[in-house]
Design a protein around this motif. Structure first.
Motif, PDB file in Angstrom:
ATOM      1  N   ALA A  57       0.827  -1.220   0.000  1.00 24.49           N
ATOM      2  CA  ALA A  57       0.000   0.000   0.000  1.00 24.49           C
ATOM      3  C   ALA A  57       0.854   1.260   0.000  1.00 24.49           C
ATOM      4  O   ALA A  57       0.532   2.239  -0.695  1.00 24.49           O
ATOM      5  CB  ALA A  57      -0.922  -0.003   1.217  1.00 24.49           C
ATOM      6  N   GLY A  58       1.950   1.257   0.755  1.00 26.79           N
ATOM      7  CA  GLY A  58       2.808   2.432   0.810  1.00 26.79           C
ATOM      8  C   GLY A  58       3.492   2.716  -0.510  1.00 26.79           C
ATOM      9  O   GLY A  58       3.529   3.864  -0.974  1.00 26.79           O
ATOM     10  N   GLN A  59       4.018   1.662  -1.132  1.00 29.31           N
ATOM     11  CA  GLN A  59       4.708   1.856  -2.412  1.00 29.31           C
ATOM     12  C   GLN A  59       3.735   2.279  -3.511  1.00 29.31           C
ATOM     13  O   GLN A  59       4.039   3.178  -4.311  1.00 29.31           O
ATOM     14  CB  GLN A  59       5.409   0.563  -2.838  1.00 29.31           C
ATOM     15  N   SER A  60       2.581   1.652  -3.567  1.00 27.01           N
ATOM     16  CA  SER A  60       1.624   2.007  -4.616  1.00 27.01           C
ATOM     17  C   SER A  60       1.097   3.429  -4.412  1.00 27.01           C
ATOM     18  O   SER A  60       0.861   4.152  -5.383  1.00 27.01           O
ATOM     19  CB  SER A  60       0.474   1.006  -4.680  1.00 27.01           C
ATOM     20  N   GLU A 116      -4.143  -8.257 -10.021  1.00 25.53           N
ATOM     21  CA  GLU A 116      -3.293  -7.637  -9.005  1.00 25.53           C
ATOM     22  C   GLU A 116      -3.294  -6.119  -9.155  1.00 25.53           C
ATOM     23  O   GLU A 116      -3.330  -5.376  -8.174  1.00 25.53           O
ATOM     24  CB  GLU A 116      -1.874  -8.187  -9.113  1.00 25.53           C
ATOM     25  N   PHE A 117      -3.235  -5.664 -10.410  1.00 25.45           N
ATOM     26  CA  PHE A 117      -3.253  -4.227 -10.681  1.00 25.45           C
ATOM     27  C   PHE A 117      -4.585  -3.630 -10.238  1.00 25.45           C
ATOM     28  O   PHE A 117      -4.644  -2.546  -9.630  1.00 25.45           O
ATOM     29  CB  PHE A 117      -3.043  -3.980 -12.171  1.00 25.45           C
ATOM     30  N   ASP A 118      -5.663  -4.325 -10.546  1.00 28.95           N
ATOM     31  CA  ASP A 118      -6.992  -3.835 -10.191  1.00 28.95           C
ATOM     32  C   ASP A 118      -7.129  -3.660  -8.681  1.00 28.95           C
ATOM     33  O   ASP A 118      -7.713  -2.678  -8.212  1.00 28.95           O
ATOM     34  CB  ASP A 118      -8.065  -4.788 -10.712  1.00 28.95           C
ATOM     35  N   ALA A 119      -6.573  -4.596  -7.915  1.00 31.96           N
ATOM     36  CA  ALA A 119      -6.649  -4.499  -6.453  1.00 31.96           C
ATOM     37  C   ALA A 119      -5.911  -3.258  -5.955  1.00 31.96           C
ATOM     38  O   ALA A 119      -6.390  -2.552  -5.055  1.00 31.96           O
ATOM     39  CB  ALA A 119      -6.061  -5.760  -5.826  1.00 31.96           C
ATOM     40  N   ALA A 120      -4.738  -2.991  -6.551  1.00 31.61           N
ATOM     41  CA  ALA A 120      -3.976  -1.806  -6.144  1.00 31.61           C
ATOM     42  C   ALA A 120      -4.721  -0.530  -6.516  1.00 31.61           C
ATOM     43  O   ALA A 120      -4.784   0.430  -5.723  1.00 31.61           O
ATOM     44  CB  ALA A 120      -2.594  -1.829  -6.797  1.00 31.61           C
ATOM     45  N   LEU A 121      -5.292  -0.488  -7.711  1.00 32.45           N
ATOM     46  CA  LEU A 121      -6.026   0.697  -8.148  1.00 32.45           C
ATOM     47  C   LEU A 121      -7.295   0.904  -7.336  1.00 32.45           C
ATOM     48  O   LEU A 121      -7.686   2.046  -7.052  1.00 32.45           O
ATOM     49  CB  LEU A 121      -6.351   0.598  -9.634  1.00 32.45           C
ATOM     50  N   LYS A 122      -7.937  -0.170  -6.961  1.00 30.10           N
ATOM     51  CA  LYS A 122      -9.138  -0.067  -6.128  1.00 30.10           C
ATOM     52  C   LYS A 122      -8.776   0.547  -4.774  1.00 30.10           C
ATOM     53  O   LYS A 122      -9.508   1.386  -4.238  1.00 30.10           O
ATOM     54  CB  LYS A 122      -9.772  -1.447  -5.935  1.00 30.10           C
ATOM     55  N   ARG A 123      -7.639   0.150  -4.240  1.00 31.81           N
ATOM     56  CA  ARG A 123      -7.175   0.707  -2.973  1.00 31.81           C
ATOM     57  C   ARG A 123      -6.906   2.213  -3.112  1.00 31.81           C
ATOM     58  O   ARG A 123      -7.272   3.007  -2.241  1.00 31.81           O
ATOM     59  CB  ARG A 123      -5.900  -0.027  -2.547  1.00 31.81           C
TER      60      ARG A 123
END
Length: 514
Positions: free
Chosen positions: A239-242, A274-281
Motif C-alpha cells: 500500500a505504501g509503495q503504490s 493484481e493491478f486492479d486491487a492496487a487501483l481499487k485501494r
C-alpha cells in the motif's frame, strides 16, 4: 497520455497583474502575467536583482489538469508561503504573445511548470501529474539546489555519485513535458533504465519511479524484462509503495500490463487482477484528491477493456460492479463539487471514464448538466461532440463541435477548437463543401488578427488545417474551394511583419501540399 491530475479547491484572494493572468493561474499567489518577451525579460532582471528563482507556469483557462493544479497545489498554504521565495510568472496560452513564449521556452502541453535559478538557467520541470505534496517536495529541492537538472543528469550518466536529493530531482522530473530538453525521445527508455539501476541503494522511492517510467508509457510500448515482474507485483501489493507511485500506476496501467504480459491469456489476467486491487485501494484512498481517485477508477476501466479494440464504443468485459462504481462516483462528484476549478477538472474526467466504460448516456447527461456551471463550457461541448462521433451520431457530433468552436474564447483556443471542428466536418460530412470552406476561411481570418498564430500550439492547429484540406482536395469542387482558401491565406502571409521570418515561413508552408 492522461494529464488529468491533481484536483484542487480554490480559497484565498487573488493578487494578479491582469484578468488574463487570472484565467491562466489561480488564487493565493501573486502571479505576474507575461504576454511577451519584454515581460519575461523584466521578470528575470527582477529575479536576478532580488536573488530569487523564477517559477514559470504555462496553462489555459479550459485545461482540466491546469484547473486541477489551481485546486490542489496553488492554493496550498505551504505553496503560497513558498511562493514568497520566488518570482511567480503565469503565462495564459491565449495572451497575445503567449505562443511565441511557448517557442522560446520549449513548452507545448498545458500545464507546464519550469523552475529557473536567479541567473535565468532552467533548473527543472515540475511533474504536474504527481501528488501535490510530492510536487511541493520537488519544488523545494529545486529551490534549495539551484543546480540545473541537465547537469545532474550528465553527472549521473557519467557514473558520478549523486546524493538522494539529486536523484529525487531526476526521478520526479517532468519527463512528460521535457520536450527533449534533456533527452531525445528515442533515448528516454534506456536512459531511465540506466538511472534506475544507478540509483539503487540511495532512495528506493526514486529508483522505483525511474524503473516504472522506463517500462511504462515512456518506453513506447517495448516489452519489459520478464524477470522484473516480481518487482512490479511487489509495488502493487504494498500500500505504501503504490501510494507513492500513484500517478505512474494510474496513468500507465495499460502500458505496464502490456509490457509484462503482451498477449491475452492467463498471465495477463493474473496481472490485471493484481493491478486492479492496487487501483481499487487508491480509488478508495481519501488522502488523495478526488481527481486522483477518479484516475485510479479510470485505470481500472482501462484494464477491464484491455482486450477490446482500442476505439470500441461498447467494450466487453467490464463487470456490472465496476459499471455501478463508475456511475455512482461520477454522480457523487457532480453533486458535491462546488468549486469551479475542481469541477472543470473532475467532471470532465468523470465523463471521460463513463464513456470509456461504454456508459454513453450517463456521460452525455453528466456533461450537459455541467454546461451551465462550467467557466469553459466549450470544452464540455467538444466532449459531447466526441461522444456522439464515437456512437456514430454524425449530425449531433457536428452540432456540438460547431457550438464548441463558436463558444470558444481566446486566439490560440479558437484556432485549436476550429481545427477540431474542421476535422470533424471533413471526416463526417466531406461532401459539404460550403460548410468546410466557411470554417477554414474563418480560421484564416482569425489567424490574420493574431500575431502569435504561427507559433507553437496555434501553428500546429493551422498546420492541421492545411493537412486536412490537402487530404480533402480530391475533386474539382474541392479544388476550387482550396484555391480560394489559398488565395485568402496568401493575403494573410503578405500582411505579416517582414522581419518575422519564422511566421512568414510557417504561413507560406501551410497550403503547399493542398
Amino acid at each position: 497520455m492522461k494529464l488529468h491530475v491533481l484536483a484542487l479547491s480554490a480559497a484565498l484572494a487573488l493578487s494578479m497583474a491582469t484578468p488574463a493572468a487570472h484565467a491562466a493561474t489561480g488564487p493565493g499567489v501573486s502571479w505576474q502575467a507575461a504576454a511577451a518577451d519584454a515581460d519575461i525579460d523584466r521578470y528575470f532582471v527582477q529575479a536576478k536583482a532580488e536573488k530569487k528563482p523564477v517559477l514559470l507556469y504555462w496553462g489555459a483557462k479550459w485545461c482540466p489538469p491546469c484547473n486541477q493544479l489551481k485546486a490542489t497545489l496553488f492554493n496550498r498554504a505551504d505553496f503560497i508561503e513558498q511562493s514568497k521565495a520566488f518570482v511567480a510568472v503565469g503565462i495564459d496560452g491565449d495572451a497575445p504573445g503567449a505562443q511565441k513564449l511557448g517557442t522560446r521556452f520549449k513548452v507545448r502541453g498545458y500545464p507546464t511548470m519550469i523552475l529557473f535559478n536567479p541567473a535565468g538557467n532552467e533548473v527543472t520541470r515540475l511533474p504536474g501529474e504527481a501528488d501535490a505534496a510530492q510536487v511541493m517536495k520537488v519544488l523545494q529541492l529545486g529551490l534549495s539546489s539551484g543546480r540545473p537538472v541537465k547537469a545532474v543528469l550528465a553527472d549521473a550518466k557519467a557514473g558520478k555519485k549523486l546524493n538522494a536529493n539529486e536523484w529525487r530531482l531526476l526521478g520526479f522530473y517532468g519527463w512528460e513535458t521535457d520536450e527533449q530538453q534533456l533527452l531525445p525521445v528515442a533515448e528516454r527508455p534506456a536512459t531511465l533504465t540506466q538511472l534506475a539501476k544507478a540509483s539503487e541503494g540511495v532512495d528506493t522511492e526514486t529508483t522505483t519511479r525511474l524503473w516504472l517510467k522506463s517500462v511504462g508509457a515512456l518506453a513506447e510500448g517495448k516489452a519489459a524484462d520478464p524477470a522484473q515482474l516480481p518487482r512490479l507485483r511487489a509495488v502493487l501489493a504494498d500500500a505504501g509503495q503504490s501510494r507513492a507511485q500513484m500517478d505512474v500506476l494510474t496513468n500507465e496501467a495499460p502500458d505496464l500490463v502490456k509490457a509484462f504480459a503482451p498477449q491475452p491469456g492467463e498471465a495477463r489476467n493474473a496481472l490485471v487482477a493484481e493491478f486492479d486491487a492496487a487501483l481499487k485501494r487508491l480509488n478508495e484512498d481519501n488522502t488523495l484528491s478526488r481527481a486522483d481517485r477518479l484516475n485510479a477508477l479510470q485505470g481500472r476501466i482501462d484494464l477491464a477493456r484491455l482486450d477490446s479494440p482500442k476505439d470500441d464504443p461498447n467494450p466487453k468485459g467490464i463487470s456490472t460492479a465496476l459499471l455501478t462504481e463508475a456511475r455512482e462516483q461520477a454522480g457523487k462528484a457532480n453533486r458535491e463539487i462546488t468549486d469551479g476549478y475542481e469541477r472543470q477538472a473532475v467532471v470532465t474526467e468523470a465523463a471521460h471514464l463513463l464513456g470509456r466504460a461504454g456508459l454513453w448516456k450517463e456521460s452525455d447527461e453528466l456533461l450537459k448538466s455541467a454546461l451551465a456551471r462550467s467557466h469553459s463550457p466549450y470544452y464540455l461541448m467538444s466532449q459531447l461532440g466526441g461522444n456522439a462521433r464515437k456512437q456514430g451520431r454524425k449530425a449531433d457530433a457536428l452540432r456540438w463541435y460547431e457550438e464548441a468552436f463558436n463558444k470558444s474564447e481566446g486566439p490560440a483556443t479558437r484556432l485549436q477548437w476550429g481545427s477540431n471542428y474542421l476535422a470533424a466536418l471533413i471526416e463526417l460530412s466531406p461532401e459539404d463543401t460550403p460548410r468546410i470552406e466557411k470554417a477554414a476561411a474563418q480560421l484564416f481570418a482569425e489567424a490574420e488578427k493574431d500575431p502569435g498564430a504561427f507559433y507553437e500550439r496555434s501553428e500546429r492547429s493551422l498546420k492541421k488545417v492545411g493537412s486536412l484540406l490537402s487530404s480533402w482536395n480530391q475533386g474539382p469542387t474541392q479544388a476550387a474551394a482550396v484555391g480560394r482558401l489559398k488565395a485568402q491565406l496568401d493575403g494573410v502571409c503578405g500582411k505579416l511583419d517582414g522581419s518575422d521570418a519564422k511566421a512568414r515561413s510557417a504561413c507560406q508552408g501551410l497550403m503547399k501540399k493542398a
